[in-house]
Each structure stands twice: as structure tokens, then as C-alpha cells.
Design an enzyme around this catalytic site. Structure first.
Site, PDB file in Angstrom:
ATOM      1  N   LYS A  22       4.064 -50.186 -26.885  1.00 18.40           N
ATOM      2  CA  LYS A  22       3.867 -49.100 -25.919  1.00 18.40           C
ATOM      3  C   LYS A  22       5.206 -48.453 -25.541  1.00 18.40           C
ATOM      4  CE  LYS A  22       4.168 -50.166 -21.600  1.00 18.40           C
ATOM      5  NZ  LYS A  22       4.884 -49.903 -20.350  1.00 18.40           N
ATOM      6  N   ASN A  23       6.200 -49.280 -25.255  1.00 21.72           N
ATOM      7  CA  ASN A  23       7.463 -48.707 -24.782  1.00 21.72           C
ATOM      8  C   ASN A  23       8.197 -47.948 -25.891  1.00 21.72           C
ATOM      9  OD1 ASN A  23       6.984 -49.534 -22.210  1.00 21.72           O
ATOM     10  ND2 ASN A  23       8.358 -51.297 -22.257  1.00 21.72           N
ATOM     11  N   CYS A 117       8.976 -47.527  -6.986  1.00 22.14           N
ATOM     12  CA  CYS A 117       8.323 -48.296  -8.040  1.00 22.14           C
ATOM     13  C   CYS A 117       8.043 -49.688  -7.492  1.00 22.14           C
ATOM     14  CB  CYS A 117       9.254 -48.376  -9.248  1.00 22.14           C
ATOM     15  SG  CYS A 117       8.598 -49.401 -10.567  1.00 22.14           S
ATOM     16  N   ARG A 122      14.830 -48.784  -9.115  1.00 21.28           N
ATOM     17  CA  ARG A 122      14.890 -48.111 -10.416  1.00 21.28           C
ATOM     18  C   ARG A 122      15.442 -46.683 -10.339  1.00 21.28           C
ATOM     19  NH1 ARG A 122       9.578 -49.411 -13.870  1.00 21.28           N
ATOM     20  NH2 ARG A 122      11.020 -49.093 -15.593  1.00 21.28           N
ATOM     21  N   ASP A 305      10.343 -58.334 -18.878  1.00 22.01           N
ATOM     22  CA  ASP A 305       8.917 -58.032 -19.066  1.00 22.01           C
ATOM     23  C   ASP A 305       8.093 -59.267 -19.444  1.00 22.01           C
ATOM     24  OD1 ASP A 305       9.426 -55.428 -18.450  1.00 22.01           O
ATOM     25  OD2 ASP A 305       9.342 -54.686 -20.503  1.00 22.01           O
ATOM     26  N   ARG A 397      -2.626 -50.029 -18.357  1.00 23.83           N
ATOM     27  CA  ARG A 397      -1.484 -49.147 -18.621  1.00 23.83           C
ATOM     28  C   ARG A 397      -0.743 -49.570 -19.884  1.00 23.83           C
ATOM     29  NH1 ARG A 397       2.396 -47.664 -13.725  1.00 23.83           N
ATOM     30  NH2 ARG A 397       3.376 -46.766 -15.558  1.00 23.83           N
TER      31      ARG A 397
HETATM   32  N1  EPU Z   1      19.216 -48.587 -13.628  1.00 21.05           N
HETATM   33  C1  EPU Z   1      20.095 -47.940 -12.787  1.00 21.05           C
HETATM   34  N2  EPU Z   1      20.303 -46.599 -12.999  1.00 21.05           N
HETATM   35  C2  EPU Z   1      19.698 -45.916 -13.989  1.00 21.05           C
HETATM   36  C3  EPU Z   1      18.801 -46.581 -14.851  1.00 21.05           C
HETATM   37  C4  EPU Z   1      18.593 -47.936 -14.638  1.00 21.05           C
HETATM   38  O1  EPU Z   1      20.663 -48.547 -11.877  1.00 21.05           O
HETATM   39  O2  EPU Z   1      19.933 -44.699 -14.100  1.00 21.05           O
HETATM   40  C5  EPU Z   1      18.983 -50.030 -13.437  1.00 21.05           C
HETATM   41  C6  EPU Z   1      17.526 -50.360 -13.128  1.00 21.05           C
HETATM   42  O3  EPU Z   1      17.236 -50.177 -11.763  1.00 21.05           O
HETATM   43  C7  EPU Z   1      17.447 -51.805 -13.561  1.00 21.05           C
HETATM   44  C8  EPU Z   1      18.385 -51.844 -14.778  1.00 21.05           C
HETATM   45  O4  EPU Z   1      19.192 -50.687 -14.671  1.00 21.05           O
HETATM   46  O5  EPU Z   1      17.954 -52.638 -12.572  1.00 21.05           O
HETATM   47  C9  EPU Z   1      17.691 -51.816 -16.137  1.00 21.05           C
HETATM   48  O6  EPU Z   1      16.684 -50.837 -16.138  1.00 21.05           O
HETATM   49  P1  EPU Z   1      16.359 -49.959 -17.426  1.00 21.05           P
HETATM   50  O7  EPU Z   1      16.815 -48.569 -17.171  1.00 21.05           O
HETATM   51  O8  EPU Z   1      16.849 -50.641 -18.648  1.00 21.05           O
HETATM   52  O9  EPU Z   1      14.771 -49.967 -17.395  1.00 21.05           O
HETATM   53  P2  EPU Z   1      13.851 -48.782 -17.906  1.00 21.05           P
HETATM   54  O10 EPU Z   1      14.493 -48.159 -19.072  1.00 21.05           O
HETATM   55  O11 EPU Z   1      13.480 -47.930 -16.759  1.00 21.05           O
HETATM   56  C10 EPU Z   1      12.478 -50.130 -19.675  1.00 21.05           C
HETATM   57  C11 EPU Z   1      11.047 -50.507 -19.885  1.00 21.05           C
HETATM   58  C12 EPU Z   1      10.648 -51.533 -18.843  1.00 21.05           C
HETATM   59  C13 EPU Z   1      11.578 -52.750 -18.964  1.00 21.05           C
HETATM   60  C14 EPU Z   1      13.038 -52.324 -18.824  1.00 21.05           C
HETATM   61  C15 EPU Z   1      14.026 -53.441 -19.035  1.00 21.05           C
HETATM   62  C16 EPU Z   1      10.045 -48.503 -20.791  1.00 21.05           C
HETATM   63  C17 EPU Z   1       9.090 -47.397 -20.623  1.00 21.05           C
HETATM   64  N3  EPU Z   1      10.197 -49.338 -19.762  1.00 21.05           N
HETATM   65  O12 EPU Z   1      12.546 -49.563 -18.373  1.00 21.05           O
HETATM   66  O13 EPU Z   1       9.313 -51.919 -19.160  1.00 21.05           O
HETATM   67  O14 EPU Z   1      11.276 -53.686 -17.957  1.00 21.05           O
HETATM   68  O15 EPU Z   1      13.321 -51.281 -19.789  1.00 21.05           O
HETATM   69  O16 EPU Z   1      13.869 -53.981 -20.292  1.00 21.05           O
HETATM   70  O17 EPU Z   1      10.640 -48.625 -21.859  1.00 21.05           O
HETATM   71  C18 EPU Z   1       7.131 -52.691 -18.705  1.00 21.05           C
HETATM   72  O18 EPU Z   1       6.850 -52.407 -19.879  1.00 21.05           O
HETATM   73  O19 EPU Z   1       6.396 -53.381 -17.956  1.00 21.05           O
HETATM   74  C19 EPU Z   1       8.429 -52.239 -18.161  1.00 21.05           C
HETATM   75  C20 EPU Z   1       8.665 -52.177 -16.849  1.00 21.05           C
END
Ligand code: EPU
Length: 418
Positions: A22-23, A117, A122, A305, A397
Site C-alpha cells: 500500500k505505501n 494524526c 507528524r 509499522d 485503509r
Molecule cells: N518527520 C518530521 N518532519 C517531517 C517529516 C517527518 O519531523 O517533515 C518525523 C515524523 O514526525 C516521524 C519521523 O519523522 O517522527 C518519521 O516519519 P516519516 O516521515 O518517515 O513517516 P511518513 O513518511 O509520514 C511513512 C509511512 C508510515 C510509516 C512511516 C515510518 C506512508 C504512506 N506512510 O510515513 O506508514 O509508519 O513512513 O516508516 O508511506 C502505516 O502504514 O501504518 C504508516 C503509518
């Protein structure tokens, strides 16, 4: 809202194929904004988040539709609109990934800020920092990010922390920027690697796949592509834990086990017997579940995850376990629900100490995010008596027909429609 009615206690047995990731698909769909020509994705799971992304592309004037059961066709071309509205973005944060591609393709974009969230704050500061480095002018007005740039210019982008969607967002933008970009401290999750493969097939020039430093030479156009999506490592991990927690023996196929290494190591460390093939893992319960220590971390560390699901398993271990969540600040919502099922878990900030109990008891439970809900399904499959998992909406989802897959393995689970 639908619920799952689960009667626990039956060991799962048999073989099941993981759906596509999915991701990965979320990022690949966003990348279609960059190109001309059809993008055809195979092995795509039928999950709600992807329907939301179809709606978002639709709102931008990019038609996306199911061509067959698991094949998605996107008729990519210049988007007719550049706004991703609040009503859609607030239901799924990953929608924010259209910002970079829209900006690179159309010179402007207006995308709602995702807002709160369930699992943590996030923020998206790193996404914005990266796009600003590429020359975008970014304003925040009335809950929307408005970004402009006649043409993005290649730049050095040192991320403060590795962010998966942030890396993907900025990488997509850099592909159409003028000149060279260098993304440092990039996330190296397999979903980033898959995006790089697809962007490259579209005609992008990217070096450094699999490392935390990506070098991109911008091109002026990208073209359509056909791609088979890789198996979902998190769904696979969830199914393996279902086998373990019910003291069963199951095989999960359609995956790249190397992407699951950290999870497999912990399962092995907890006493499960594993047989690892090129595209499959067989798991067998051999008499006990031992305790372990887990600390979530960016890839190749233990994935956040999978934290909730493995915790369900550890509630039945014969030794104490320690789980530390380092990625998201509020990802322990399953703990209170597991406690209601008889689990012995003490929370101290970002650490959970789990003392195994002899059995879990069925109960009505619910959670407010995808993986926490999956954890409760797993607990229900192992528990004595009946568990009702409410708000199945969250599971829908990200898991494609999870109840059917579990039933095929012998699990007693059925969906009660609202
Ligand atoms: N973060 C920041 N600033 C940013 C972006 C991220 O501080 O601009 C922080 C976040 O708050 C968090 C850390 O960086 O503490 C890592 O977050 P990341 O940005 O890597 O997460 P994401 O890209 O928003 C994706 C997956 C998530 C998964 C995370 C970590 C997708 C759609 N979502 O989220 O998947 O938990 O990477 O691997 O790809 C799920 O599938 O249930 C899910 C939540």
C-alpha cells in the site's frame, strides 16, 4: 461502521500470498503526476487509502481507475487543477506527497496541511524545507500550503532526519528540476527504492538507490510505465505474527524476505522456527514464545509499522519483553485495549514493559489507527472466547481482505456489516 467478530484459540495453518505494498503504491500514484502517458500498476491492493488517492488524482484532473481487480491505470498528463483539498488530505496524510510532483510539473500547487494524526504530530517541515531548497516559494495560508516556482532548480537537500514520504516528495520534485540535486540523509525504506525504480523507468536519472544519499539529474519530461508492485512487507509481517500468536504453522508468499529481516530476526529470537525462501517465509510455533527487546528504527531497523502487532505476540511470551517506540510519539494506543484483554503491560513514556500472561481474554476493543487495529485482530485470534474489533474502517485503509485471508488459514473471523 463494520466490526470483526473473532473467536480465538485456533492455530492458523496454510499458505497465503501477501498483497502489494500500500505505501509503495501511494508514492507511485503521486509520481504519475510527473509524466505523460499511462502508468499501469499491477499487484495493487484494494484498500481504502488507495481509493482516497484515486479521488485526489481525480480532483487534479488525472484519471485513475481499476482496470482489473488488482490493476490500476492512471492516464497521466498535465494536471488540470493544482489543488488537493482539505476534505481529502485530512483523511490521509500521504496525500501530501502530491505537493512536490504538482509543483515540479505545473509550477504551482495548493495542498491542504494534513493536520493532526492519531499516532503523533507528524510535521511536514522537512518536505517544505526540501522544496524550498529547490527554489520553491512556500506560503501557509488558511490551512493550505501554497508553493510556487517557475522551474525548480537542483540543489543540495540535507534532511534533518530520514523521512520516508518527505524523501519521496522531494525526490519526485527533483526529477523535473533543472540541474543536479543531492538529497542527503534520505530514507532508505524499500518503498523509497521502489519509487526510484519506477521513476527511473519513467526516464528519471537517479543515482544512489539503497543509500541515504540520492543524486538526481533533472530531466524535462518523464513518460508512462508499467510496473508490478512488490509485496507488502508489513502485511506479510502481520500475517506471520498471526501464525505465531495462534501457535500455528503458516507460509507467506509474494514478498522479499530481506525487507522483513528485522522482524524475522525478532520472531526467531522469540523462539519461532522460520524457513526463509527467495520470495516466502514459513513460520512454525515450536512450543514456546520467548521474550525479546525491540526498539523501532528507520529501515533496516525494526519497523514502527510492526510494533503494535509484535506487542500482541509478546503479551503471551514466557519472559518479559521491552518495546521502545522511537519514530512516533503516540503509537501505543493498542496498549490500553490489550490490557482490557488481560495483557500485563506497563508504559513508561516511549517504553513498554510486557510481562507475558497465560492467555488473553476476548473482549470488545477498538483502535484509532491501522496497525493498532491489526494488533487487536491478532490478539483476538489468540484470545479465549469472542473478541469484537470495532471500527474495522481503520484496517480497511491498509489491509486487503484481511479477514478472508485469515479465514483461509483457519481463523474464525467474520465481518459484521453495520
Ligand atoms: N518527520 C518530521 N518532519 C517531517 C517529516 C517527518 O519531523 O517533515 C518525523 C515524523 O514526525 C516521524 C519521523 O519523522 O517522527 C518519521 O516519519 P516519516 O516521515 O518517515 O513517516 P511518513 O513518511 O509520514 C511513512 C509511512 C508510515 C510509516 C512511516 C515510518 C506512508 C504512506 N506512510 O510515513 O506508514 O509508519 O513512513 O516508516 O508511506 C502505516 O502504514 O501504518 C504508516 C503509518
Amino acid at each position: 461502521m463494520d466490526r470483526f467478530e473473532i473467536r480465538g484459540g485456533r492455530p492458523l495453518q496454510g499458505s497465503v500470498r501477501a498483497s502489494g505494498s500500500k505505501n509503495s503504491v501511494l508514492a507511485l500514484m503521486a509520481s504519475s503526476i510527473l509524466c505523460d502517458g499511462d502508468v499501469v500498476l499491477g499487484n495493487v491492493p484494494r484498500v481504502r487509502d488507495l481509493s482516497t488517492m484515486i479521488e485526489i488524482l481525480g480532483a487534479l484532473g488525472v484519471p485513475a481507475y481499476w482496470e482489473r481487480e488488482n490493476t490500476l491505470r492512471i492516464e497521466a498528463g498535465e494536471p488540470r487543477k493544482v489543488e488537493a483539498p482539505y476534505d481529502l488530505v485530512r483523511t490521509m496524510r500521504a496525500s501530501f506527497m502530491v505537493l512536490g510532483p504538482l509543483l515540479a510539473r505545473c509550477g504551482r500547487a495548493r495542498v491542504s496541511l494534513p493536520g493532526g494524526c492519531a499516532i503523533g504530530a507528524r510535521p511536514v517541515d522537512q518536505h517544505l524545507k526540501g522544496l524550498e531548497a529547490l527554489g520553491a516559494k512556500v506560503d501557509l495560508t488558511r490551512g493550505y500550503v501554497e508553493a510556487r516556482a517557475e522551474r525548480l532548480r537542483g540543489a543540495r537537500i540535507p534532511f534533518d532526519l530520514p523521512t520516508v514520504n518527505g524523501t519521496q516528495n522531494v525526490l519526485m520534485a527533483a526529477c523535473l528540476a533543472e540541474g543536479e540535486s543531492r538529497i542527503e540523509n534520505a530514507a532508505i525504506e524499500p518503498e523509497v527504492g521502489e519509487l526510484i525504480r519506477v521513476l527511473t523507468a519513467m526516464g528519471a536519472q537517479i543515482e544512489g538507490a539503497g543509500t541515504d544519499c540520492l543524486e538526481v539529474v533533472g530531466v524535462s519530461r518523464l513518460s508512462g510505465v508499467e510496473h508490478q508492485v512488490a509485496g507488502d512487507r508489513i502485511e506479510a509481517g502481520t500475517l506471520l505474527v498471526a501464525g505465531a500468536i495462534t501457535r500455528g504453522e503458516i507460509e507467506v508468499t509474494g514478498i522479499e524476505p530481506a525487507q522483513l529481516r528485522a522482524v524475522l530476526d525478532k520472531l526467531e529470537g522469540a523462539g519461532l522456527d522460520l524457513e526463509i525462501g527467495p520470495d516466502r517465509v514459513r513460520l512454525r510455533y515450536v512450543g514456546r514464545i520467548g521474550g525479546t527487546r525491540i526498539k523501532t528504527a528507520p529501515f533496516p531497523g525494526f519497523p514502527t509499522d510492526m510494533q503494535a502487532q509484535i506487542m500482541a505476540l509478546l503479551t503471551l511470551a514466557d519472559e518479559p519483553s521491552f518495546v521502545t517506540e522511537t519514530i512516533f510519539e503516540n503509537r501505543f494506543m493498542h496498549v490500553l485495549e490489550l490490557q482490557r484483554m488481560g495483557a500485563d503491560i506497563a508504559l513508561d513514556g516511549r517504553c513498554a514493559v510486557i510481562r507475558g500472561v497465560r492467555e488473553l481474554q476476548g473482549a470488545p476493543v477498538m483502535a484509532t489507527d491501522l496497525r493498532a487495529s491489526a494488533c487487536l485482530v491478532l490478539a483476538g485470534l489468540a484470545a479465549r472466547g469472542e473478541t469484537n474489533v470495532l471500527r474495522v474502517y481503520h484496517i480497511d485503509r491498509g489491509y486487503d481482505r484481511i479477514e478472508e485471508k485469515l479465514r483461509e488459514l483457519g481463523g474464525r473471523i467474520r465481518r459484521i456489516r453495520a
